[in-house]
Design a protein around this motif. Sequence first.
Motif, short mmCIF file in Angstrom:
data_model
loop_
_atom_site.label_atom_id
_atom_site.label_comp_id
_atom_site.label_asym_id
_atom_site.label_seq_id
_atom_site.Cartn_x
_atom_site.Cartn_y
_atom_site.Cartn_z
N THR A 9 0.82 -1.20 0.00
CA THR A 9 0.00 0.00 0.00
C THR A 9 0.86 1.26 0.00
O THR A 9 1.78 1.40 0.81
CB THR A 9 -0.91 0.02 1.24
N TRP A 10 0.59 2.17 -0.94
CA TRP A 10 1.26 3.46 -0.94
C TRP A 10 0.67 4.33 0.15
O TRP A 10 -0.54 4.40 0.31
CB TRP A 10 1.09 4.16 -2.29
N ARG A 11 1.55 4.98 0.93
CA ARG A 11 1.13 5.81 2.05
C ARG A 11 1.79 7.19 1.96
O ARG A 11 2.96 7.31 1.60
CB ARG A 11 1.55 5.17 3.37
N TYR A 12 1.02 8.20 2.32
CA TYR A 12 1.48 9.59 2.40
C TYR A 12 2.56 9.67 3.47
O TYR A 12 2.37 9.20 4.59
CB TYR A 12 0.27 10.45 2.76
N ASP A 13 3.71 10.26 3.14
CA ASP A 13 4.84 10.27 4.08
C ASP A 13 5.43 11.68 4.26
O ASP A 13 6.61 11.83 4.52
CB ASP A 13 5.91 9.29 3.60
N ALA A 14 4.61 12.71 4.09
CA ALA A 14 5.10 14.09 4.20
C ALA A 14 4.75 14.67 5.56
O ALA A 14 3.91 15.55 5.70
CB ALA A 14 4.51 14.95 3.09
N CYS A 15 5.41 14.16 6.59
CA CYS A 15 5.14 14.68 7.93
C CYS A 15 6.39 15.27 8.55
O CYS A 15 7.46 15.13 8.02
CB CYS A 15 4.61 13.58 8.84
#
Length: 150
Positions: free
Chosen positions: A144-150
């Motif tokens: 699964t692709w996950r948002y990683d801009a934190c």
Amino acid sequence: MNSRATAIALTAAALLALTACSSSDDDAAPASDSGTPVAEPTVSVPAAHENDDLRAAIAVYTASYFSGDADTAYGMLSERCQGTTTPASYKAVVTKAASDYGPDHQATDVRAKVSGARAQVSYKVSGLPKYDQRDQPWTLEGDTWRYDAC
């Protein structure tokens, strides 16, 4: 899963099915209203994940974010990002975005540079140029692709 998340997931699945059924006989780029060919957005993925759809993940994340579906949006954060915020804090951000801008903002012109399980993604958010992204980090966790801009 709530009904909004289900609807978003079903929409993404339908879009995937439509793109999978496209004809290979049509090699020409589609024409714009002016008759000039329009370049199709491209997304590259690692060979081991050719059937994963980074564009679909971005579409679901963007739709859930602007529609106020905090459960889906938070669930699409990488494990690392989930460790930096609580579901309640993230819900406040997503609720404010939905209240301020409404749900009709799709990710368009998606372009990605993929290296292994990492992607740098650039895309536009329709109607909200201030939310356009450049080299936004995404990560592949499992399948699964996950948002990683934190």
